[in-house]
Design a protein around this motif. Structure first.
Motif, short mmCIF file in Angstrom:
data_model
loop_
_atom_site.label_atom_id
_atom_site.label_comp_id
_atom_site.label_asym_id
_atom_site.label_seq_id
_atom_site.Cartn_x
_atom_site.Cartn_y
_atom_site.Cartn_z
N ILE A 126 36.69 -23.17 43.83
CA ILE A 126 37.36 -22.59 43.22
C ILE A 126 36.46 -21.46 42.21
O ILE A 126 36.79 -20.53 42.13
CB ILE A 126 38.34 -23.23 42.23
CG1 ILE A 126 39.43 -22.24 41.61
CG2 ILE A 126 37.60 -24.06 41.17
CD1 ILE A 126 40.27 -21.37 42.47
N VAL A 127 35.42 -21.99 42.28
CA VAL A 127 34.21 -21.05 41.35
C VAL A 127 33.66 -20.07 42.46
O VAL A 127 33.57 -19.06 42.24
CB VAL A 127 33.30 -22.06 40.95
CG1 VAL A 127 32.06 -21.23 40.31
CG2 VAL A 127 33.86 -23.01 39.86
N LEU A 128 33.41 -20.31 43.61
CA LEU A 128 32.96 -19.51 44.83
C LEU A 128 33.99 -18.42 44.88
O LEU A 128 33.59 -17.14 44.82
CB LEU A 128 32.55 -20.33 46.13
CG LEU A 128 31.52 -21.14 45.85
CD1 LEU A 128 31.20 -22.05 47.34
CD2 LEU A 128 30.33 -20.60 45.76
N SER B 7 36.00 -22.36 32.09
CA SER B 7 36.31 -21.16 32.59
C SER B 7 35.52 -21.25 34.01
O SER B 7 34.31 -21.50 34.12
CB SER B 7 35.31 -20.07 31.52
OG SER B 7 35.09 -19.06 32.26
N LEU B 8 36.17 -20.70 34.96
CA LEU B 8 35.85 -20.54 36.42
C LEU B 8 34.41 -19.51 36.26
O LEU B 8 33.63 -19.92 37.17
CB LEU B 8 36.87 -20.04 37.29
CG LEU B 8 38.17 -21.06 37.38
CD1 LEU B 8 39.19 -20.55 38.35
CD2 LEU B 8 37.86 -22.35 37.72
N LEU B 9 34.64 -18.49 35.85
CA LEU B 9 33.43 -17.48 36.04
C LEU B 9 32.11 -18.08 35.18
O LEU B 9 31.00 -17.59 35.48
CB LEU B 9 33.89 -16.26 35.50
CG LEU B 9 34.74 -15.27 36.23
CD1 LEU B 9 35.41 -14.12 35.66
CD2 LEU B 9 34.37 -15.07 37.64
N ASN B 10 32.34 -18.86 34.19
CA ASN B 10 31.25 -19.46 33.45
C ASN B 10 31.09 -20.87 33.73
O ASN B 10 30.14 -21.53 32.96
CB ASN B 10 31.69 -19.21 31.86
CG ASN B 10 31.67 -17.88 31.38
OD1 ASN B 10 30.86 -16.91 31.83
ND2 ASN B 10 32.53 -17.54 30.82
N PHE C 87 37.29 -14.42 52.45
CA PHE C 87 37.99 -15.18 51.24
C PHE C 87 39.48 -14.45 50.93
O PHE C 87 40.16 -15.32 50.49
CB PHE C 87 36.89 -14.85 50.00
CG PHE C 87 35.75 -15.71 49.69
CD1 PHE C 87 35.89 -16.85 48.85
CD2 PHE C 87 34.85 -15.56 50.04
CE1 PHE C 87 35.13 -17.83 48.66
CE2 PHE C 87 33.72 -16.48 49.87
CZ PHE C 87 34.05 -17.65 49.36
N HIS C 88 39.59 -13.25 51.29
CA HIS C 88 40.92 -12.95 51.05
C HIS C 88 41.99 -13.63 51.87
O HIS C 88 43.26 -13.92 51.24
CB HIS C 88 40.97 -11.29 51.58
CG HIS C 88 42.33 -10.51 51.42
ND1 HIS C 88 42.73 -10.27 50.27
CD2 HIS C 88 43.38 -10.42 52.03
CE1 HIS C 88 44.16 -9.80 50.19
NE2 HIS C 88 44.39 -9.90 51.52
N GLN D 1 23.42 -13.16 42.25
CA GLN D 1 24.01 -13.40 40.89
C GLN D 1 24.63 -14.69 40.82
O GLN D 1 24.61 -15.45 39.91
CB GLN D 1 25.12 -12.39 40.44
CG GLN D 1 24.59 -11.03 40.23
CD GLN D 1 25.57 -10.02 40.10
OE1 GLN D 1 26.69 -9.83 40.84
NE2 GLN D 1 25.55 -8.93 39.18
N VAL D 2 25.33 -15.23 41.96
CA VAL D 2 25.86 -16.35 42.21
C VAL D 2 24.94 -17.49 42.22
O VAL D 2 25.00 -18.62 41.39
CB VAL D 2 26.83 -16.51 43.53
CG1 VAL D 2 27.39 -17.87 43.65
CG2 VAL D 2 27.91 -15.57 43.43
#
Length: 286
Positions: free
Chosen positions: A128-130, A26-29, A193-194, A143-144
């Motif tokens: 990709i995680v960032l 999982s990218l967010l985890n 990032f966009h 949080q990051v």
């Protein structure tokens, strides 16, 4: 962008992204320890702690007749220990030539040590995680930092190197965006990032799950799998590579009334007869 950073970052992501795809991380985890534990188990690397009163040696890698071992300063903060562990893994994955590597304040400009630092930063905080955390999840800097278990300094420098790779002609803008992000203002870094998100996603999606690695991990977990789960197992050209991935893995095929199932099993968990019976049962239920 610095050629050294680009080269080492690319090499690191090839190994890391393939692992993430194979294991559906999982990218967010995401957490570096998934990759780190996989690497040390696959390569029988021993991990130890050490202590020097002057804290001069942060980490050590030793390669000898007994194998490979990493050690880290046990009195360091957890975030520093994490960086050190990935740094030492970097020496191994990047195939640095030597049998002894020391991470200390005296050799930070050494080429292989710089390469190991880049490797560590990318594994701890992948592109990709960032993107996922900062752009899509809108996580704050804090949080990051907490979720990835890195120091404030490590995340700042990682973002600086990361954005510099895409905005080499405007480093000042990238630095300002990071500083604003630390202060809780994410609109500036969100805009950066966009503009690069498609490039980051495309790079990650170049990697596809490997049949061999997926089957190997499945068999390692439960001892058995079949072509019902991995249809490409019916192609016997894949068997040789699968069997070569582990001395405990075996493959075979069963037929019944025009139907067939290829199956793979761990010979230490199931006998040949037990594996065949499991495959035949699945075949009957088709």
């Amino acid at each position: 962008m610095n050629e050294l950073y680009t080269r080492v970052s690319s090499t690191t992501k090839r190994a890391l992204y393939q692992f993430m795809k194979d294991h559906e991380i999982s990218l967010l985890n995401y957490h570096f320890d998934y990759f780190f534990q996989f690497c040390i188990q696959e390569n029988n690397i021993q991990v130890l702690s050490h202590h020097f009163s002057n804290h001069k040696i942060e980490g050590l890698t030793v390669v000898d007749g007994l194998g490979t071992s990493f050690s880290y300063e046990r009195d360091n903060p957890k975030v520093k220990q994490n960086f050190t562990l990935c740094h030492e893994l970097g020496h191994f994955i990047l195939k640095h030539d030597g049998s002894y590597f020391t991470e200390s304040i005296d050799n930070q400009e050494n080429l292989v040590e710089r390469e190991a630092d880049i490797f560590s930063a990318v594994v701890l905080m992948p592109d990709i995680v960032l993107l996922s955390k900062i752009y899509y999840s809108c996580d704050t800097f804090h949080q990051v930092q907490n979720s990835l278990e890195v120091s404030k300094q490590a995340l700042f420098y990682r973002l600086s190197d990361f954005l510099r790779e895409y905005y080499s002609d405007n480093e000042g803008e990238a630095t300002q965006a990071i500083e604003s992000y630390i202060e809780g203002k994410n609109s500036f870094i969100f805009h950066l990032f966009h503009d690069i998100r498609e490039q980051i996603i495309e790079e990650f999606n170049q990697f596809k799950p490997s049949l061999i690695n997926q089957v190997k991990q499945k068999v390692r977990k439960v001892g058995f799998t079949t072509s019902l789960e991995y249809p490409d197992l019916l192609n016997q050209d894949n068997w040789k590579a699968i069997k070569a991935s582990s001395i405990n893995i075996k493959t075979w095929l069963v037929y019944n009334k025009g139907k067939s199932i290829a199956y793979v099993w761990d010979k230490e968990k199931f006998s040949d007869e037990e594996a065949r019976n499991k495959a035949e049962l699945q075949l009957l239920l088709m």
